[in-house]
Every structure is written in C-alpha cells, then in structure tokens.
Design a protein around this motif. Structure first.
Motif, PDB file in Angstrom:
ATOM      1  N   LEU A 203     -31.978  93.187 103.386  1.00  0.00           N
ATOM      2  CA  LEU A 203     -30.984  94.105 103.936  1.00  0.00           C
ATOM      3  C   LEU A 203     -29.598  93.849 103.360  1.00  0.00           C
ATOM      4  CD1 LEU A 203     -30.112  96.243 106.103  1.00  0.00           C
ATOM      5  CD2 LEU A 203     -29.746  94.303 107.664  1.00  0.00           C
ATOM      6  N   PHE A 204     -28.920  94.921 102.979  1.00  0.00           N
ATOM      7  CA  PHE A 204     -27.527  94.850 102.532  1.00  0.00           C
ATOM      8  C   PHE A 204     -26.696  95.812 103.365  1.00  0.00           C
ATOM      9  CE2 PHE A 204     -24.377  96.667  99.263  1.00  0.00           C
ATOM     10  CZ  PHE A 204     -23.367  95.812  99.686  1.00  0.00           C
ATOM     11  N   VAL A 205     -25.756  95.252 104.135  1.00  0.00           N
ATOM     12  CA  VAL A 205     -24.853  96.063 104.941  1.00  0.00           C
ATOM     13  C   VAL A 205     -23.464  96.021 104.308  1.00  0.00           C
ATOM     14  CG1 VAL A 205     -23.871  96.495 107.220  1.00  0.00           C
ATOM     15  CG2 VAL A 205     -26.149  95.472 107.024  1.00  0.00           C
ATOM     16  N   SER A 206     -22.971  97.181 103.920  1.00  0.00           N
ATOM     17  CA  SER A 206     -21.647  97.308 103.322  1.00  0.00           C
ATOM     18  C   SER A 206     -20.676  97.798 104.393  1.00  0.00           C
ATOM     19  CB  SER A 206     -21.686  98.292 102.152  1.00  0.00           C
ATOM     20  OG  SER A 206     -20.394  98.507 101.620  1.00  0.00           O
ATOM     21  N   ILE A 207     -19.572  97.056 104.590  1.00  0.00           N
ATOM     22  CA  ILE A 207     -18.571  97.454 105.576  1.00  0.00           C
ATOM     23  C   ILE A 207     -17.282  97.809 104.846  1.00  0.00           C
ATOM     24  CG2 ILE A 207     -17.296  96.834 107.654  1.00  0.00           C
ATOM     25  CD1 ILE A 207     -20.200  94.705 106.832  1.00  0.00           C
ATOM     26  N   ILE A 208     -16.872  99.055 104.964  1.00  0.00           N
ATOM     27  CA  ILE A 208     -15.689  99.553 104.288  1.00  0.00           C
ATOM     28  C   ILE A 208     -14.459  99.265 105.145  1.00  0.00           C
ATOM     29  CG2 ILE A 208     -14.592 101.557 103.236  1.00  0.00           C
ATOM     30  CD1 ILE A 208     -17.336 100.804 102.018  1.00  0.00           C
ATOM     31  N   THR A 209     -13.512  98.504 104.607  1.00  0.00           N
ATOM     32  CA  THR A 209     -12.252  98.279 105.291  1.00  0.00           C
ATOM     33  C   THR A 209     -11.120  98.833 104.425  1.00  0.00           C
ATOM     34  OG1 THR A 209     -11.727  96.079 104.389  1.00  0.00           O
ATOM     35  CG2 THR A 209     -13.240  96.172 106.257  1.00  0.00           C
ATOM     36  N   HIS A 210      -9.941  98.902 104.991  1.00  0.00           N
ATOM     37  CA  HIS A 210      -8.818  99.564 104.321  1.00  0.00           C
ATOM     38  C   HIS A 210      -8.091  98.642 103.354  1.00  0.00           C
ATOM     39  CE1 HIS A 210      -5.627 102.547 103.908  1.00  0.00           C
ATOM     40  NE2 HIS A 210      -4.752 101.567 104.036  1.00  0.00           N
ATOM     41  N   PRO A 211      -7.865  99.090 102.110  1.00  0.00           N
ATOM     42  CA  PRO A 211      -8.475 100.252 101.447  1.00  0.00           C
ATOM     43  C   PRO A 211      -9.642  99.804 100.578  1.00  0.00           C
ATOM     44  CG  PRO A 211      -6.624  99.472 100.159  1.00  0.00           C
ATOM     45  CD  PRO A 211      -6.774  98.506 101.298  1.00  0.00           C
ATOM     46  N   THR A 212     -10.583 100.690 100.312  1.00  0.00           N
ATOM     47  CA  THR A 212     -11.663 100.419  99.366  1.00  0.00           C
ATOM     48  C   THR A 212     -11.666 101.554  98.339  1.00  0.00           C
ATOM     49  OG1 THR A 212     -13.018  99.226 100.985  1.00  0.00           O
ATOM     50  CG2 THR A 212     -14.151 100.152  99.080  1.00  0.00           C
ATOM     51  N   ASP A 225     -27.619  99.487 102.128  1.00  0.00           N
ATOM     52  CA  ASP A 225     -28.717 100.123 102.867  1.00  0.00           C
ATOM     53  C   ASP A 225     -28.145 100.815 104.101  1.00  0.00           C
ATOM     54  OD1 ASP A 225     -30.875  99.108 101.203  1.00  0.00           O
ATOM     55  OD2 ASP A 225     -30.401  97.150 102.052  1.00  0.00           O
ATOM     56  N   VAL A 226     -27.134 100.178 104.675  1.00  0.00           N
ATOM     57  CA  VAL A 226     -26.359 100.767 105.767  1.00  0.00           C
ATOM     58  C   VAL A 226     -24.887 100.600 105.399  1.00  0.00           C
ATOM     59  CG1 VAL A 226     -25.802 100.704 108.216  1.00  0.00           C
ATOM     60  CG2 VAL A 226     -28.127 100.145 107.462  1.00  0.00           C
ATOM     61  N   ILE A 227     -24.122 101.682 105.506  1.00  0.00           N
ATOM     62  CA  ILE A 227     -22.695 101.638 105.189  1.00  0.00           C
ATOM     63  C   ILE A 227     -21.898 101.940 106.452  1.00  0.00           C
ATOM     64  CG2 ILE A 227     -20.840 102.560 103.762  1.00  0.00           C
ATOM     65  CD1 ILE A 227     -22.905 103.374 101.692  1.00  0.00           C
ATOM     66  N   LEU A 228     -21.147 100.936 106.900  1.00  0.00           N
ATOM     67  CA  LEU A 228     -20.275 101.101 108.056  1.00  0.00           C
ATOM     68  C   LEU A 228     -18.830 101.142 107.571  1.00  0.00           C
ATOM     69  CD1 LEU A 228     -21.899  98.456 110.451  1.00  0.00           C
ATOM     70  CD2 LEU A 228     -22.508 100.877 110.176  1.00  0.00           C
ATOM     71  N   ALA A 229     -17.938 101.633 108.402  1.00  0.00           N
ATOM     72  CA  ALA A 229     -16.522 101.679 108.049  1.00  0.00           C
ATOM     73  C   ALA A 229     -15.673 101.480 109.287  1.00  0.00           C
ATOM     74  CB  ALA A 229     -16.178 103.009 107.390  1.00  0.00           C
ATOM     75  N   GLU A 230     -14.527 100.825 109.105  1.00  0.00           N
ATOM     76  CA  GLU A 230     -13.580 100.698 110.201  1.00  0.00           C
ATOM     77  C   GLU A 230     -12.774 101.988 110.321  1.00  0.00           C
ATOM     78  OE1 GLU A 230     -12.687  95.974 110.735  1.00  0.00           O
ATOM     79  OE2 GLU A 230     -11.249  97.125 109.538  1.00  0.00           O
ATOM     80  N   PRO A 231     -12.338 102.331 111.533  1.00  0.00           N
ATOM     81  CA  PRO A 231     -11.572 103.573 111.739  1.00  0.00           C
ATOM     82  C   PRO A 231     -10.345 103.643 110.837  1.00  0.00           C
ATOM     83  CG  PRO A 231     -12.217 102.646 113.851  1.00  0.00           C
ATOM     84  CD  PRO A 231     -12.591 101.621 112.813  1.00  0.00           C
ATOM     85  N   ASN A 261     -15.193 110.626 105.418  1.00  0.00           N
ATOM     86  CA  ASN A 261     -16.402 110.217 104.702  1.00  0.00           C
ATOM     87  C   ASN A 261     -17.637 110.276 105.593  1.00  0.00           C
ATOM     88  OD1 ASN A 261     -15.951 109.145 101.802  1.00  0.00           O
ATOM     89  ND2 ASN A 261     -14.184 108.342 102.909  1.00  0.00           N
ATOM     90  N   LEU A 262     -17.479 109.968 106.867  1.00  0.00           N
ATOM     91  CA  LEU A 262     -18.605 110.088 107.808  1.00  0.00           C
ATOM     92  C   LEU A 262     -19.040 111.543 107.919  1.00  0.00           C
ATOM     93  CD1 LEU A 262     -20.472 108.891 110.007  1.00  0.00           C
ATOM     94  CD2 LEU A 262     -18.610 109.310 111.646  1.00  0.00           C
ATOM     95  N   LYS A 263     -18.075 112.433 108.035  1.00  0.00           N
ATOM     96  CA  LYS A 263     -18.360 113.860 108.154  1.00  0.00           C
ATOM     97  C   LYS A 263     -19.098 114.391 106.945  1.00  0.00           C
ATOM     98  CE  LYS A 263     -15.928 118.275 108.834  1.00  0.00           C
ATOM     99  NZ  LYS A 263     -14.578 118.891 108.995  1.00  0.00           N
ATOM    100  N   ASP A 268     -22.428 105.750 107.161  1.00  0.00           N
ATOM    101  CA  ASP A 268     -23.396 106.003 108.227  1.00  0.00           C
ATOM    102  C   ASP A 268     -22.782 105.984 109.618  1.00  0.00           C
ATOM    103  OD1 ASP A 268     -25.843 106.157 106.594  1.00  0.00           O
ATOM    104  OD2 ASP A 268     -25.398 104.063 106.131  1.00  0.00           O
ATOM    105  N   LYS A 269     -21.729 105.174 109.790  1.00  0.00           N
ATOM    106  CA  LYS A 269     -21.111 105.094 111.105  1.00  0.00           C
ATOM    107  C   LYS A 269     -19.721 104.481 110.987  1.00  0.00           C
ATOM    108  CE  LYS A 269     -22.213 103.640 115.854  1.00  0.00           C
ATOM    109  NZ  LYS A 269     -22.256 105.005 116.397  1.00  0.00           N
ATOM    110  N   VAL A 270     -18.788 104.986 111.768  1.00  0.00           N
ATOM    111  CA  VAL A 270     -17.454 104.396 111.878  1.00  0.00           C
ATOM    112  C   VAL A 270     -17.451 103.536 113.144  1.00  0.00           C
ATOM    113  CG1 VAL A 270     -14.988 104.837 112.158  1.00  0.00           C
ATOM    114  CG2 VAL A 270     -16.369 106.336 110.689  1.00  0.00           C
TER     115      VAL A 270
END
Length: 296
Positions: A203-212, A225-231, A261-263, A268-270
């Motif tokens: 499993l690889f979880v990528s978490i997008i934080t400001h800025p990427t 595999d799952v991409i999350l992001a902070e608000p 990007n979620l829209k 995948d989720k904020v």
C-alpha cells in the motif's frame, strides 16, 4: 545664520528616522517570548502557540492549516517513540557547480535542523508497522533535488522489500533548479520504485499538503493507491497565474485547491489534520495482512 541653517538641516535629516530608543522593544514586547503567539494567515485570528498545538496546528476559527516541519508531522502521525530514521546521511552536493548553492544548503540546514528536504524512516501507527516519508516545505521551498529523490526512492524500496505500507507527505515547489536535469530525473526514479511497490502489492498512501507542485505533483504525489489531501492545499503542476497567461482565460478562484482536485477526481478525500492519523490507521489496517488477521 549658518548655525541656524545647520540645525534646521540636521532636524529635517532626522525626520522619519527611528531613533535607537524607539528601536527598543516596549515592556509588553519584552514580556512576550518569541513564538508564544501565532496569527492565522487566513482570518487574522491571534492565538497562543499552545492553543495552536492543541488544535493540530490549525486555526480553530477558520480551519486554516499552518505549515509544519517534518519532525512535527512525524510526531502527529506515528505512535510516540516508534520512529526510526533511515538514510539520514544522504545529502546533496553541487554537481553542476551552481554559484552559491553550497551556501544555500548550509542556510537551509541551519534553519531546519535537517541535512536535506525529506525525512524518511519507519515506525508504527496504532501498533501497525509502516514506512514514512515527509517532505519539509521549509527546506528550500521543499524542492526536490537528487538527495531528496534518493531518500524517497530508498524508503519506497524498503517498503517493497519489507511489505510495509508507505505513508508519504508531499510539500514541494517542484524540482530544484540548482541541480538541473539531475533533479528532473528523480521523477522517473521514484516512479519506477513505486512500480516495484505495486508489483509487491504494498500500500502507498500519498498525502498532499500545501503546496505540492511541479515535478513532485507530476510524479509520485499523483501515484498513490489512495491520495488524501489537507484542506486548502495547493496541488497542481504550473501556477495559476502562469496558466492564465498561457491560455488567456480566467480560472476559478478555488483552482488547484484540494477541494477543486477532489471535485475533479484528482484526490480521493480531503481530510482535516485532526482526523488524518485515524484515517491513515484505518487504511493501513484494511490493506495490511496483519490488519486482516487482527480483524478476524
């Protein structure tokens, strides 16, 4: 007459200047230690540093997410005392002989306490073993040079070899221009390492934080595999202004934000920072063999 003229010139020369006495901090300023109070960049809310820490370094009024360094990110994510750093000795040189680059690296190292712009290692989250990588936005704007790419590639290879889920926090202004093509090569190198992880079904979880942005957004940040992001996190390749000037069109106000990007299906989720650790623990538990065994 000459004496009066001299005195007038001296008077006018001092207008608008701050005297040494005026430069001294007031009694109130002296009583407030540096860093004790923080001001929200979004809404202007002023809060005590301890209050900010209690709210996971987010504004309790508007939910603005403050930038945090790599060490803080690890402490908020992993079980206390479980982190073990890997590849700490990987550092950048100056392969292209770029003027002033060594000095820039030294300043970044002194300011952040890190040798390079990424922290990698292993630990546990809710008792489950994971590998982790964190890019630090304070180290030359989180830019990706050859050392950052090497550290991230090694932790990806470590995750694949040990079948441990990889959690990777991205924060970057893009490729490090002082290293030219060597920096851009890290896009391909990290992508190949992630391919090996995929083949090993890790499993690889990528978490997008400001800025990427830049090469990081165009490579491993977008390959989770799952991409999350902070608000509110900015996530895109080129900047909004550059795109508008190129296509000669006005872009939406929320363009390239995590919510945008979620829209449009790019994440995948904020997830609010206060809920991020629980979300990651759930993902690891669901996708790991150990997690299924414990569930049974």
């Amino acid at each position: 007459m000459l004496k009066d003229l001299f005195n007038k010139r001296r008077h006018y020369a001092t207008l608008g200047k701050v005297t040494e006495k005026e430069k001294q901090p007031t009694t109130v300023e002296k009583d407030i230690p540096k860093g004790l109070v923080q001001k929200c960049e979004a809404c202007g809310n002023v809060m005590m540093a301890k209050e900010l820490q209690k709210h996971w370094y987010t504004c309790p009024e508007c939910n603005y997410h403050f930038r945090i360094d790599a060490q803080t990110r690890v402490s908020l994510t992993l079980d206390e005392g479980s982190f073990r750093e890997l590849n700490a000795d990987v550092t950048s040189g100056n392969p292209l002989g770029f003027p002033g680059y060594e000095s820039k690296l030294e300043k970044a190292q002194a300011a952040t306490g890190m040798l390079e712009g990424a922290l990698t290692g292993e630990g546990t989250i809710d008792g489950m073993p994971v590998d982790i990588g964190v890019m630090d936005p304070n180290f030359i704007m989180g830019s990706m040079g050859s050392a950052v790419g090497e550290k991230l590639t090694r932790i990806m290879e470590h995750a694949a070899a040990n079948h441990q889920p990889l959690i990777l926090f991205t924060a970057s202004g893009g490729a490090r221009m002082q290293e030219g093509i060597l920096s851009l090569m890290q896009m391909a190198k990290t992508s190949v390492a992630l391919r090996r992880m995929h083949e090993e079904e890790v499993l690889f979880v990528s978490i997008i934080t400001h800025p990427t942005t830049g090469g990081v957004s165009a490579s491993f940040a977008s390959l989770g595999d799952v991409i999350l992001a902070e608000p509110g996190a900015m996530f895109g390749f080129a900047g909004k202004r550059v795109i508008e000037q190129t296509i000669r069109q006005k872009l939406p106000d929320d363009f390239q934000t995590a919510e945008f990007n979620l829209k449009h299906g790019m994440v995948d989720k904020v997830v609010h920072r206060k809920n991020l650790r629980d979300a990651l623990a759930t993902l690891v538990r669901i996708h790991s063999v150990r997690g299924w065994a414990n569930a049974e």
